[in-house]
Design a protein around this motif. Structure first.
Motif, PDB file in Angstrom:
ATOM      1  N   SER A 121     -94.287  30.136 -25.429  1.00 61.85           N
ATOM      2  CA  SER A 121     -93.168  29.213 -25.251  1.00 61.85           C
ATOM      3  C   SER A 121     -92.928  28.452 -26.553  1.00 61.85           C
ATOM      4  CB  SER A 121     -93.503  28.228 -24.132  1.00 61.85           C
ATOM      5  OG  SER A 121     -92.587  27.173 -24.167  1.00 61.85           O
ATOM      6  N   GLY A 122     -91.647  28.227 -26.829  1.00 62.29           N
ATOM      7  CA  GLY A 122     -91.336  27.514 -28.065  1.00 62.29           C
ATOM      8  C   GLY A 122     -91.393  26.005 -27.898  1.00 62.29           C
ATOM      9  N   GLY A 123     -91.750  25.540 -26.692  1.00 61.67           N
ATOM     10  CA  GLY A 123     -91.908  24.098 -26.477  1.00 61.67           C
ATOM     11  C   GLY A 123     -90.607  23.330 -26.331  1.00 61.67           C
ATOM     12  N   LEU A 124     -89.534  24.020 -26.010  1.00 62.22           N
ATOM     13  CA  LEU A 124     -88.227  23.358 -25.817  1.00 62.22           C
ATOM     14  C   LEU A 124     -88.313  22.302 -24.714  1.00 62.22           C
ATOM     15  CD1 LEU A 124     -85.173  23.921 -26.752  1.00 62.22           C
ATOM     16  CD2 LEU A 124     -84.951  25.110 -24.579  1.00 62.22           C
ATOM     17  N   THR A 125     -87.687  21.149 -24.938  1.00 62.55           N
ATOM     18  CA  THR A 125     -87.681  20.118 -23.888  1.00 62.55           C
ATOM     19  C   THR A 125     -86.363  20.176 -23.124  1.00 62.55           C
ATOM     20  OG1 THR A 125     -86.664  18.496 -25.321  1.00 62.55           O
ATOM     21  CG2 THR A 125     -89.070  18.535 -25.293  1.00 62.55           C
ATOM     22  N   ILE A 126     -86.351  19.481 -21.996  1.00 59.81           N
ATOM     23  CA  ILE A 126     -85.124  19.431 -21.182  1.00 59.81           C
ATOM     24  C   ILE A 126     -83.996  18.785 -21.990  1.00 59.81           C
ATOM     25  CG2 ILE A 126     -84.118  18.220 -19.188  1.00 59.81           C
ATOM     26  CD1 ILE A 126     -86.437  19.143 -17.532  1.00 59.81           C
ATOM     27  N   LYS A 127     -84.331  17.776 -22.775  1.00 59.62           N
ATOM     28  CA  LYS A 127     -83.270  17.138 -23.585  1.00 59.62           C
ATOM     29  C   LYS A 127     -82.686  18.141 -24.572  1.00 59.62           C
ATOM     30  CE  LYS A 127     -82.051  13.439 -26.773  1.00 59.62           C
ATOM     31  NZ  LYS A 127     -80.659  13.831 -26.637  1.00 59.62           N
ATOM     32  N   GLU A 128     -83.584  18.849 -25.267  1.00 63.86           N
ATOM     33  CA  GLU A 128     -83.079  19.825 -26.248  1.00 63.86           C
ATOM     34  C   GLU A 128     -82.227  20.893 -25.575  1.00 63.86           C
ATOM     35  OE1 GLU A 128     -86.570  19.795 -29.653  1.00 63.86           O
ATOM     36  OE2 GLU A 128     -86.997  20.760 -27.743  1.00 63.86           O
ATOM     37  N   LEU A 129     -82.669  21.316 -24.396  1.00 68.58           N
ATOM     38  CA  LEU A 129     -81.885  22.344 -23.695  1.00 68.58           C
ATOM     39  C   LEU A 129     -80.506  21.793 -23.329  1.00 68.58           C
ATOM     40  CD1 LEU A 129     -81.440  25.047 -22.335  1.00 68.58           C
ATOM     41  CD2 LEU A 129     -82.682  24.227 -20.335  1.00 68.58           C
ATOM     42  N   ASN A 130     -80.477  20.586 -22.769  1.00 68.05           N
ATOM     43  CA  ASN A 130     -79.167  20.026 -22.388  1.00 68.05           C
ATOM     44  C   ASN A 130     -78.262  19.850 -23.605  1.00 68.05           C
ATOM     45  OD1 ASN A 130     -79.018  19.820 -19.544  1.00 68.05           O
ATOM     46  ND2 ASN A 130     -80.525  18.165 -19.595  1.00 68.05           N
ATOM     47  N   ASP A 131     -78.836  19.423 -24.715  1.00 70.59           N
ATOM     48  CA  ASP A 131     -78.012  19.250 -25.930  1.00 70.59           C
ATOM     49  C   ASP A 131     -77.433  20.593 -26.372  1.00 70.59           C
ATOM     50  OD1 ASP A 131     -78.554  16.613 -25.870  1.00 70.59           O
ATOM     51  OD2 ASP A 131     -80.035  16.613 -27.507  1.00 70.59           O
TER      52      ASP A 131
END
Ligand code: ATP
Length: 605
Positions: A121-131
């Motif tokens: 996993s690249g460690g993406l956060t929910i905030k980064e995904l929403n952005d």
């Protein structure tokens, strides 16, 4: 940053995987609750919920990415050559004959991605995904979209990308209904969503599950989930259902259900799925401003096309085209016409709690009709009262079943879609389909295209189609309890003709991952299918579960036969597949009770 935003997408993906493969529903719900309690901030449920209920989120615009465009963007984002084997798999995701998972785009994409992304996993956060999803929705061209997808790919693994693709396609196939998710979130969430169609607001207002929310009324500017009609088999059944009520019968127009919200010069056109169709503004807003005599209101009705040369409504299907022609100032014999059949809000008051009769009176005060542009549907008392000689009557008060039959006959001779019966004493209820509105459609108009049945099994063909499923065992649903999905499906008939080879291939390919061999008598069919022991019925494969299946619209010689081969009391003579209803979810399958009513009405009993 909130705790929700800081949560890793990998956590959300584990939740999705778990919910998808777990049964029963109660377990799915409790896992969802645990996720909310552990990984979300009560001040920010929205960041996560908009990903889980992605089809309901209207904060972000549309991505403009259906499977085929998504396929080309992914190919470019991965830097693949367009004629490489994997690129062709993505482009031909529906086809693929014996290739497993063909027809399921997210899975096909994940397989292709897996060979390039690996497992970490690249460690993406929910905030980064929403952005990134915000940027994807506002990207102006394919190059920009491709570059955003490429960033997403760098920050995720194939599993995560698979779910992100499902979020983009707004179909998570979690096997848990939107209703259950709302209910687990907060007991009042569904109600509040129904009157606001605003997921963010629901998340913000209903932070605390233990604190009940006072029922909220509708507001101008916020779409309301439309009241819907229940189908009945014939005029007698409809009349029985509305026994003792004052009844209005209306023509059922075949256009787009549109809710118009007027607030001064600000006008919104909300569709049945609460999209704001601003493109109607060019053609309609002047008319609305000039002919709606109040400053603020919500109207409910159908957007249609009026043909000025023929002096009647045009066939369904040209609304968007006419809207575009009006925007571009093109001359045409056709124009948009809004038929208002209800009013929900006037001035600063919601009027949905008033009776339909009272709302009709308001409608007459508020709307100044304009022939072929803005019409109102209020009843004319007594039969044969045409608005003016030669004009059809679209609405009247019925005093007995014969009047309903006569209106139905006249309407259908006119080739209209059918009729809607409404209780004049009823209030307007968001998202209700409990029977205050009843719809009655003639069988022959679309040659019975409304027999929407669910595929539950398949039979292998021979010759050209040897070794491939070529016919289907289809089922009717058991009548579901109010507000629930059907739990059992009852075998109904075997059908194979009607589709082109390509159409048949597409259905078979889509269902193939869910085919399970029928092992009679070793293993009984799944308990959610009710079948007979008759060998003529026995399919070669079952569909693993109804949620995975597809609805077919079938037609037949209207006559039915009493059935011993199949579990339903009647079957069809000479059934044919009219079309595949990819647009209808599995649970909207016709139920046995409605079908039996149809049979009785066509037999005149
Ligand atoms: P269908 O496929 O039969 O149109 P549906 O599932 O789209 O059905 P229903 O709730 O079953 O929707 O039928 C009501 C729909 O009929 C409304 O959403 C509206 O678009 C349309 N309609 C046309 N004329 C009327 C009318 N006079 N009153 C109410 N709805 C009407």
């Amino acid at each position: 940053m909130t705790k929700t935003e800081d949560t890793k997408v990998s956590v959300l993906v584990s939740l999705f995987n778990w919910i998808q493969k777990t049964k029963p529903a109660a377990k799915k719900r409790s896992k969802f609750r645990k996720f909310l309690d552990t990984y979300c901030d009560s001040s920010d449920y929205f960041s996560a919920l908009r990903l889980i209920l992605s089809s309901l989120d209207r904060e972000r615009g549309s991505y403009g990415l259906k499977e085929s465009v998504l396929a080309t963007c992914l190919i470019d984002a991965l830097g693949m050559s367009r004629d490489s084997a994997d690129a062709l798999r993505l482009i031909n995701w529906r086809k693929g004959g014996s290739v497993p998972n063909a027809g399921n785009f997210p899975i096909v994409a994940a397989e292709v991605l897996q060979r390039r992304q690996g497992m970490i996993s690249g460690g993406l956060t929910i905030k980064e995904l929403n952005d990134l999803l915000d940027r994807l929705a506002s990207a102006e061209n394919r190059t920009e979209k491709t570059s955003i997808l490429s960033t997403l790919i760098k920050k995720t693994n194939a599993q995560e990308m698979k779910w992100i693709i499902m979020i983009i396609l707004k179909d998570l196939k979690l096997g848990i209904s939107e209703k259950s998710i709302f209910h687990e979130f907060h007991p009042d969430a569904e109600d509040l969503f129904n009157v606001t169609c605003d997921l963010k607001l629901v998340c913000e207002k209903l932070k605390d599950r233990r604190q009940r929310h006072k029922r909220q009324d509708i507001e101008v500017g916020k779409a309301v989930r439309p009241q819907l009609a229940m189908r009945v088999g014939d005029a007698r059944a409809a009349w029985r259902k509305l026994h003792g009520k004052e009844v209005v019968v209306e023509c059922k127009f075949d256009g787009d259900r549109i809710q118009i919200h007027k607030n001064g010069s600000e006008i919104h056109y909300f569709s049945r799925n609460f999209f704001d169709h601003s493109e109607y503004g060019h053609a309609m807003s002047n008319i609305i401003e000039q002919n709606i005599l109040v400053d603020r209101c919500i109207l409910d009705g159908e957007m249609l096309v009026w043909d000025t040369s023929l002096n009647r409504f045009a066939e369904f299907g040209s609304n968007q085209e006419i809207a575009k022609a009006a925007r571009d100032g093109l001359d045409s014999d056709r124009q948009l016409c809004y038929v208002v059949f209800d009013i929900l809000y006037v001035g600063d008051t919601s009027v949905i709690h008033q009776s339909l009769k009272e709302r009709h009176e308001l409608l007459q005060k508020v709307v100044k009709p304009l022939k072929g542009r803005l019409e109102i549907l209020v009843p004319i008392r007594g039969l044969n009262t045409h608005r003016s000689p030669g004009e059809p009557c679209w609405s009247l008060i019925a005093h007995n079943v014969d009047e309903v039959e006569k209106f139905f006959k006249e309407t259908t001779e006119n080739r209209d879609e059918g009729i809607v019966l409404k209780d004049l004493g009823s209030k307007w209820e968001p998202s209700d389909r409990s029977g205050k509105w009843l719809k009655l459609k003639p069988e022959y108009i679309r040659a019975g295209s409304d027999l929407d049945v669910l595929i539950i099994g398949g039979y292998y063909g021979s010759g050209r189609r040897g070794g491939e499923v070529a016919q289907f065992l289809v089922a009717l649903a058991e009548h579901p309890a109010p507000d629930t999905y059907p739990r059992r499906f009852i075998s109904f008939c075997r059908v194979g003709t009607g589709l082109s080879d390509d159409e048949l291939d597409a259905v078979v390919t889509k269902l193939k991952p869910y085919f399970r061999k029928y092992e009679y008598p070793k293993k009984a069919p799944p308990s959610f299918y009710q079948v007979t022991n008759n060998s003529k019925e026995r399919p070669d494969v079952w569909i693993e579960s109804p949620e995975k299946s597809i609805i077919l619209s079938i037609t037949s010689d209207i006559r039915t036969i009493r059935s011993e081969v199949f579990a339903a009391p009647y079957s069809l003579r000479f059934p044919r597949i009219d079309r595949v209803r990819y647009d209808k979810p599995w649970h909207e399958c016709l139920d046995v009770q409605s079908f039996v009513e149809l049979v009785h009405s066509s037999n005149g009993t």
